[in-house]
Write an enzyme that holds these catalytic residues in place. Sequence first.
Site, PDB file in Angstrom:
ATOM      1  N   CYS A  73      -2.744  -0.484   7.172  1.00 14.34           N
ATOM      2  CA  CYS A  73      -1.968   0.762   7.320  1.00 14.34           C
ATOM      3  C   CYS A  73      -2.271   1.444   8.645  1.00 14.34           C
ATOM      4  CB  CYS A  73      -2.241   1.682   6.142  1.00 14.34           C
ATOM      5  SG  CYS A  73      -1.645   0.971   4.594  1.00 14.34           S
ATOM      6  N   HIS A 109       0.829  -1.201   0.000  1.00 14.41           N
ATOM      7  CA  HIS A 109       0.000   0.000   0.000  1.00 14.41           C
ATOM      8  C   HIS A 109       0.864   1.252   0.000  1.00 14.41           C
ATOM      9  CE1 HIS A 109      -4.122  -1.738   1.389  1.00 14.41           C
ATOM     10  NE2 HIS A 109      -3.640  -2.318   0.310  1.00 14.41           N
ATOM     11  N   CYS A 149      -6.194   2.055   5.294  1.00 14.52           N
ATOM     12  CA  CYS A 149      -7.054   0.869   5.395  1.00 14.52           C
ATOM     13  C   CYS A 149      -7.063   0.344   6.822  1.00 14.52           C
ATOM     14  CB  CYS A 149      -6.558  -0.218   4.439  1.00 14.52           C
ATOM     15  SG  CYS A 149      -4.915  -0.843   4.830  1.00 14.52           S
ATOM     16  N   GLU A 183       0.892   3.919   1.922  1.00 12.67           N
ATOM     17  CA  GLU A 183       1.405   4.304   3.237  1.00 12.67           C
ATOM     18  C   GLU A 183       2.535   3.355   3.670  1.00 12.67           C
ATOM     19  OE1 GLU A 183      -1.670   3.573   2.224  1.00 12.67           O
ATOM     20  OE2 GLU A 183      -3.187   4.575   3.414  1.00 12.67           O
TER      21      GLU A 183
HETATM   22  N1  HJL Z   1      -5.361   3.536   2.006  1.00 11.57           N
HETATM   23  C1  HJL Z   1      -5.094   2.621   1.054  1.00 11.57           C
HETATM   24  N2  HJL Z   1      -3.877   2.631   0.451  1.00 11.57           N
HETATM   25  C2  HJL Z   1      -3.585   1.770  -0.573  1.00 11.57           C
HETATM   26  O1  HJL Z   1      -2.477   1.824  -1.122  1.00 11.57           O
HETATM   27  C3  HJL Z   1      -4.582   0.810  -0.994  1.00 11.57           C
HETATM   28  N3  HJL Z   1      -4.329  -0.050  -2.028  1.00 11.57           N
HETATM   29  C4  HJL Z   1      -5.812   0.795  -0.287  1.00 11.57           C
HETATM   30  N4  HJL Z   1      -6.731  -0.157  -0.588  1.00 11.57           N
HETATM   31  C5  HJL Z   1      -7.740  -0.521   0.404  1.00 11.57           C
HETATM   32  C6  HJL Z   1      -8.525  -1.779  -0.020  1.00 11.57           C
HETATM   33  O2  HJL Z   1      -9.481  -2.062   0.994  1.00 11.57           O
HETATM   34  C7  HJL Z   1      -7.591  -2.996  -0.180  1.00 11.57           C
HETATM   35  O3  HJL Z   1      -6.683  -2.768  -1.192  1.00 11.57           O
HETATM   36  C8  HJL Z   1      -8.453  -4.235  -0.513  1.00 11.57           C
HETATM   37  O4  HJL Z   1      -9.110  -4.654   0.671  1.00 11.57           O
HETATM   38  C9  HJL Z   1      -7.606  -5.393  -1.019  1.00 11.57           C
HETATM   39  O5  HJL Z   1      -6.673  -5.751  -0.017  1.00 11.57           O
HETATM   40  P1  HJL Z   1      -5.119  -5.816  -0.430  1.00 11.57           P
HETATM   41  O6  HJL Z   1      -4.737  -4.423  -0.867  1.00 11.57           O
HETATM   42  O7  HJL Z   1      -5.026  -6.806  -1.546  1.00 11.57           O
HETATM   43  O8  HJL Z   1      -4.397  -6.235   0.825  1.00 11.57           O
HETATM   44  N5  HJL Z   1      -6.069   1.707   0.711  1.00 11.57           N
HETATM   45 ZN    ZN Z   2      -3.408   0.185   3.551  1.00  8.78          ZN
END
Ligand code: HJL
Ligand code: ZN
Length: 169
Positions: A103, A55, A93, A57
């Site tokens: 995060c 992600h 998240c 963060e």
């Molecule tokens: N704040 C935040 N920064 C990120 O860089 C990102 N990709 C998400 N995304 C949140 C979303 O809820 C999750 O991407 C899905 O739940 C899939 O989970 P994974 O990412 O595969 O662990 N949220």
């Molecule tokens: Zn996250």
Amino acid sequence: MDNPLHYLQLALNEARKSPPKPTNYCVGALLLDTSTATPTIVTTGYTLECPGNTHAEQCCFIKLAAKHNLPEERVGEVLPEEGCVLFTTMEPCAYRASGNITCVERILRCGRIKTVVSGVREPDTFVEGNNGRSILEKAGVKCIYVRGLEEEILEVAKAGHVQQNDEMK
Ligand SMILES: Nc1nc(=O)c(N)c(NC[C@H](O)[C@H](O)[C@H](O)COP(=O)(O)O)[nH]1
Ligand SMILES: [Zn+2]
């Protein structure tokens, strides 16, 4: 903190670098140190910038820790006690479908981030009702939402998602 929209725009510029995927969002983030007279961006990150299912963060922490030859979980050691602001285009998240550490947990583990500034709440596509803000605020982290870039942030974030009208074709 002056001009938060400027830093959110910089975070959005990071998000634009993220390779779109249908199973997550393209998010951008940056860590601002406001403890000295001139605010300094200490690190940036975007979704999938670092190897693995990372992600935005998380990439901020991984990169900053690596710069100081530390594992990510010790990144707090190189940050000032006060004045650290995490800008992220989408709120951190609080649940990840992959089961990876969220995060919100990484922010609390870092222990030095006092304020999180986001441009949008997390939509309900993958996680219904992200409760990260209440977890962070209970732990004493201020959560602020800066208005003005919502449309652009969501357009970038969902770039990898099959748009409804495409399905109609
Ligand atoms: N704040 C935040 N920064 C990120 O860089 C990102 N990709 C998400 N995304 C949140 C979303 O809820 C999750 O991407 C899905 O739940 C899939 O989970 P994974 O990412 O595969 O662990 N949220
Ligand atoms: Zn996250």
